[in-house]
Design a protein around this motif. Structure first.
Motif, PDB file in Angstrom:
ATOM      1  N   ARG A 104       6.048   3.489  -1.998  1.00 37.45           N
ATOM      2  CA  ARG A 104       4.702   3.699  -1.441  1.00 37.45           C
ATOM      3  C   ARG A 104       3.756   4.281  -2.503  1.00 37.45           C
ATOM      4  N   ALA A 105       4.343   4.965  -3.477  1.00 35.87           N
ATOM      5  CA  ALA A 105       3.519   5.536  -4.557  1.00 35.87           C
ATOM      6  C   ALA A 105       2.759   4.443  -5.324  1.00 35.87           C
ATOM      7  N   PHE A 106       3.254   3.200  -5.272  1.00 31.04           N
ATOM      8  CA  PHE A 106       2.563   2.109  -5.991  1.00 31.04           C
ATOM      9  C   PHE A 106       1.137   1.897  -5.473  1.00 31.04           C
ATOM     10  N   ILE A 148      -0.293  -6.552   2.514  1.00 30.87           N
ATOM     11  CA  ILE A 148       0.369  -5.957   1.344  1.00 30.87           C
ATOM     12  C   ILE A 148       0.666  -4.490   1.610  1.00 30.87           C
ATOM     13  N   LYS A 149      -0.341  -3.781   2.125  1.00 28.94           N
ATOM     14  CA  LYS A 149      -0.111  -2.361   2.407  1.00 28.94           C
ATOM     15  C   LYS A 149       0.980  -2.196   3.468  1.00 28.94           C
ATOM     16  N   GLY A 150       0.904  -3.015   4.533  1.00 28.61           N
ATOM     17  CA  GLY A 150       1.867  -2.918   5.626  1.00 28.61           C
ATOM     18  C   GLY A 150       3.293  -3.158   5.150  1.00 28.61           C
ATOM     19  N   GLU A 151       3.438  -4.119   4.260  1.00 25.00           N
ATOM     20  CA  GLU A 151       4.768  -4.456   3.714  1.00 25.00           C
ATOM     21  C   GLU A 151       5.348  -3.264   2.943  1.00 25.00           C
ATOM     22  N   ILE A 152       4.523  -2.645   2.117  1.00 24.38           N
ATOM     23  CA  ILE A 152       4.990  -1.501   1.314  1.00 24.38           C
ATOM     24  C   ILE A 152       5.321  -0.316   2.220  1.00 24.38           C
ATOM     25  N   VAL A 153       4.425  -0.046   3.176  1.00 29.14           N
ATOM     26  CA  VAL A 153       4.645   1.103   4.064  1.00 29.14           C
ATOM     27  C   VAL A 153       5.894   0.899   4.921  1.00 29.14           C
ATOM     28  N   SER A 154       6.148  -0.342   5.318  1.00 26.92           N
ATOM     29  CA  SER A 154       7.319  -0.569   6.172  1.00 26.92           C
ATOM     30  C   SER A 154       8.616  -0.332   5.394  1.00 26.92           C
ATOM     31  N   LYS A 174      -7.145  -3.688  -5.726  1.00 26.64           N
ATOM     32  CA  LYS A 174      -5.909  -2.940  -6.010  1.00 26.64           C
ATOM     33  C   LYS A 174      -4.706  -3.599  -5.348  1.00 26.64           C
ATOM     34  N   HIS A 175      -4.863  -3.964  -4.086  1.00 25.61           N
ATOM     35  CA  HIS A 175      -3.725  -4.586  -3.388  1.00 25.61           C
ATOM     36  C   HIS A 175      -3.289  -5.868  -4.097  1.00 25.61           C
ATOM     37  N   ALA A 176      -4.264  -6.631  -4.580  1.00 26.15           N
ATOM     38  CA  ALA A 176      -3.916  -7.857  -5.312  1.00 26.15           C
ATOM     39  C   ALA A 176      -3.191  -7.506  -6.618  1.00 26.15           C
ATOM     40  N   LEU A 177      -3.712  -6.537  -7.347  1.00 20.29           N
ATOM     41  CA  LEU A 177      -3.112  -6.191  -8.653  1.00 20.29           C
ATOM     42  C   LEU A 177      -1.662  -5.715  -8.523  1.00 20.29           C
ATOM     43  N   THR A 223     -15.269   0.322   8.003  1.00 22.07           N
ATOM     44  CA  THR A 223     -15.639   0.101   6.595  1.00 22.07           C
ATOM     45  C   THR A 223     -14.602  -0.823   5.957  1.00 22.07           C
ATOM     46  N   ILE A 224     -14.945  -1.327   4.774  1.00 27.12           N
ATOM     47  CA  ILE A 224     -13.969  -2.161   4.063  1.00 27.12           C
ATOM     48  C   ILE A 224     -12.827  -1.286   3.564  1.00 27.12           C
ATOM     49  N   LEU A 225     -13.186  -0.097   3.074  1.00 26.52           N
ATOM     50  CA  LEU A 225     -12.144   0.792   2.568  1.00 26.52           C
ATOM     51  C   LEU A 225     -11.094   1.084   3.643  1.00 26.52           C
ATOM     52  N   ALA A 226     -11.550   1.168   4.887  1.00 28.63           N
ATOM     53  CA  ALA A 226     -10.640   1.540   5.962  1.00 28.63           C
ATOM     54  C   ALA A 226      -9.604   0.454   6.281  1.00 28.63           C
ATOM     55  N   HIS A 227      -9.690  -0.725   5.641  1.00 26.25           N
ATOM     56  CA  HIS A 227      -8.593  -1.690   5.796  1.00 26.25           C
ATOM     57  C   HIS A 227      -7.337  -1.047   5.200  1.00 26.25           C
ATOM     58  N   ASP A 228      -7.569  -0.150   4.246  1.00 20.75           N
ATOM     59  CA  ASP A 228      -6.488   0.554   3.573  1.00 20.75           C
ATOM     60  C   ASP A 228      -6.054   1.775   4.389  1.00 20.75           C
ATOM     61  N   SER A 229      -7.031   2.610   4.748  1.00 19.47           N
ATOM     62  CA  SER A 229      -6.675   3.892   5.374  1.00 19.47           C
ATOM     63  C   SER A 229      -6.206   3.766   6.821  1.00 19.47           C
ATOM     64  N   ALA A 230      -6.636   2.715   7.527  1.00 18.50           N
ATOM     65  CA  ALA A 230      -6.290   2.626   8.956  1.00 18.50           C
ATOM     66  C   ALA A 230      -4.822   2.268   9.180  1.00 18.50           C
ATOM     67  N   VAL A 231      -4.203   1.704   8.150  1.00 14.90           N
ATOM     68  CA  VAL A 231      -2.819   1.251   8.266  1.00 14.90           C
ATOM     69  C   VAL A 231      -1.928   2.186   7.447  1.00 14.90           C
ATOM     70  N   GLY A 232      -0.820   2.586   8.000  1.00 18.54           N
ATOM     71  CA  GLY A 232       0.134   3.335   7.180  1.00 18.54           C
ATOM     72  C   GLY A 232       0.412   4.745   7.641  1.00 18.54           C
ATOM     73  N   GLY A 233      -0.461   5.295   8.496  1.00 16.90           N
ATOM     74  CA  GLY A 233      -0.122   6.554   9.148  1.00 16.90           C
ATOM     75  C   GLY A 233      -0.337   7.823   8.354  1.00 16.90           C
ATOM     76  N   LYS A 234      -1.033   7.747   7.218  1.00 17.32           N
ATOM     77  CA  LYS A 234      -1.358   9.004   6.532  1.00 17.32           C
ATOM     78  C   LYS A 234      -2.616   9.573   7.174  1.00 17.32           C
ATOM     79  N   THR A 235      -2.542  10.820   7.603  1.00 13.04           N
ATOM     80  CA  THR A 235      -3.713  11.467   8.207  1.00 13.04           C
ATOM     81  C   THR A 235      -3.933  12.789   7.491  1.00 13.04           C
ATOM     82  N   ALA A 236      -5.167  13.235   7.406  1.00 13.79           N
ATOM     83  CA  ALA A 236      -5.396  14.491   6.673  1.00 13.79           C
ATOM     84  C   ALA A 236      -6.806  15.015   6.862  1.00 13.79           C
ATOM     85  N   ILE A 237      -6.925  16.327   6.636  1.00 12.76           N
ATOM     86  CA  ILE A 237      -8.248  16.923   6.432  1.00 12.76           C
ATOM     87  C   ILE A 237      -8.229  17.609   5.063  1.00 12.76           C
ATOM     88  N   ASN A 238      -9.405  17.989   4.596  1.00  9.97           N
ATOM     89  CA  ASN A 238      -9.509  18.613   3.279  1.00  9.97           C
ATOM     90  C   ASN A 238      -9.434  20.141   3.386  1.00  9.97           C
TER      91      ASN A 238
END
Ligand code: NAD
Ligand code: ZN
Length: 358
Positions: free
Chosen positions: A236-238, A221-227, A183-186, A127-142
């Protein structure tokens, strides 16, 4: 094809583009220590739509088809995925491949993070959204009492992002995911925002090469912040820009009623209005609202403030009961600010009035 490297934990590659999937076998072969067996966890819908491509490119020893989307992020599905891994005899050098949207990635990542205290996994986002979730290593269930409340930080070994999958994505999912690109652009890149404002006049007719460029920028952008802050101790809170009010909107509407990115867009307009009040952000908000409306986003919600306020108090960013917001001093310059309830209510009312902008 685009190649990026994310430096979080050990470094890992991100391969983006049409035919990226043709590089997965080699990527798996190059992992050290050598992979002993592969379990593919895949979203039901994606499997239905893309079975041929999957079989052609992904070599796996066992397969577990997950319920579609968010329904995968439950304790029950987690237990089943663990069971599959055990029955398939996965060992410490085995690999899980996650193929699907953010929900699949989160469930599969959490399974990998906890199977025998952690094995490797590769993200194949669809998905497009997963460009965000696939990078950065946060994993979770509800948990029934809260979304993403059981999880772990566990970086993938690679991200293989083939744009072929995006061709079957419904428009609403495209819109939801694209909110995170905006969001990443902003939060990080005024020039990129300008490119989006001038380059995107319809989400139905997104030029594939432009989409690939925008996804690459978002991942960078996400990768830079996470690194710089892998475990969200500070910057990372940004990445949560738009998410404080946005999550409240999502929870208030009933998860799944409104899509995550649709709510984040409402939250970003809210946080921008709040920034204009609090940090003096100089931003053509009315023009921005016109643009996002033309792309089909809603910009406000008809919910009582008290109920959203109650939900915002549960946000993971809060400290000492203060509600903390990511605001913008300028486009590309986020900061964390504590906000009083009275100010939050004022902006909530202001946002409703902005609904009239055409
Ligand atoms: P999703 O995984 O629920 O997928 C959305 C829907 O699209 C599902 O119905 C799915 O079956 C379908 N789908 C997926 N790929 C498709 C394709 N190629 N063609 C047609 N249909 C397809 O949703 P999402 O928006 O990708 O991700 C949302 C999830 O990601 C949430 O659970 C959220 O908490 C999580 N998330 C995690 C992070 C992180 O850093 N880990 C960041 C953002 C969001
Ligand atoms: Zn988000």
């Amino acid at each position: 094809m685009e190649y990026l490297t994310i430096h979080a934990g050990a470094s890992y590659p991100v391969i983006i583009g049409e035919k990226a999937l043709s590089e997965i076998s080699q990527t798996v072969r190059e992992l050290k220590p050598a992979v002993t067996s592969v379990l593919l966890l895949i979203d039901e819908k994606v499997y239905q739509l893309h079975q041929q491509t999957i079989k052609q490119h992904i070599q796996y020893d066992s397969l577990f088809i997950l319920p579609q989307g968010e329904k995968a992020k439950t304790f029950s599905v987690y237990e089943q995925a663990m069971g599959e891994a055990l029955e398939a005899g996965l060992d410490r050098h085995s690999l899980i491949i996650a193929c699907g949207g953010g929900a699949t990635g989160d469930l599969a990542g959490f399974t990998a993070a906890t199977y025998m205290r952690g094995i490797r996994y590769i993200q194949v986002p669809t998905t497009i959204l997963a460009h965000d979730s696939a990078v950065g290593g946060k994993t979770a269930i509800n948990h029934p009492l809260g979304k993403n409340m059981t999880g772990a930080f566990h970086q993938p070994s690679a991200v293989i992002y083939d744009s072929l999958f995006l061709k079957t994505l419904p428009l609403r999912e495209i819109r939801s995911g694209f909110a995170e690109v905006i969001k990443h652009a902003l939060i990080a890149d005024p020039e990129f925002l300008e490119e989006l404002l001038t380059g995107v006049s319809s989400l139905e007719k997104l030029e594939p090469s432009f989409l690939q460029y925008a996804l690459k920028k978002g991942i960078q952008i996400k990768g830079e912040i996470v690194s710089r802050d892998e475990r969200e101790q500070n910057i990372r809170a940004f990445l949560n820009f738009g998410h404080t009010y946005g999550h409240a909107v999502e929870a208030w509407s009933g998860f799944g009623e409104k899509l995550h990115g649709e709510c984040v867009m409402i939250g970003m307009i809210y946080a921008s209005l709040l920034s204009i009040e609090k940090t003096g952000l100089d931003f053509p908000i009315e023009q921005f609202i016109k643009w996002v409306k033309s792309l089909g986003y809603e910009i406000s919600i008809n919910a009582p403030f008290e109920e959203l306020h109650h939900l915002m108090k549960k946000d993971k960013k809060n400290l000492n009961r203060n509600i903390r917001f990511v605001l913008l001093k300028a486009v590309g310059q986020p900061e964390l600010v504590n906000i009083e309830s009275s100010e939050l209510e004022y902006i909530h009312q202001l946002l409703k009035r902005k609904e009239e902008i055409q």
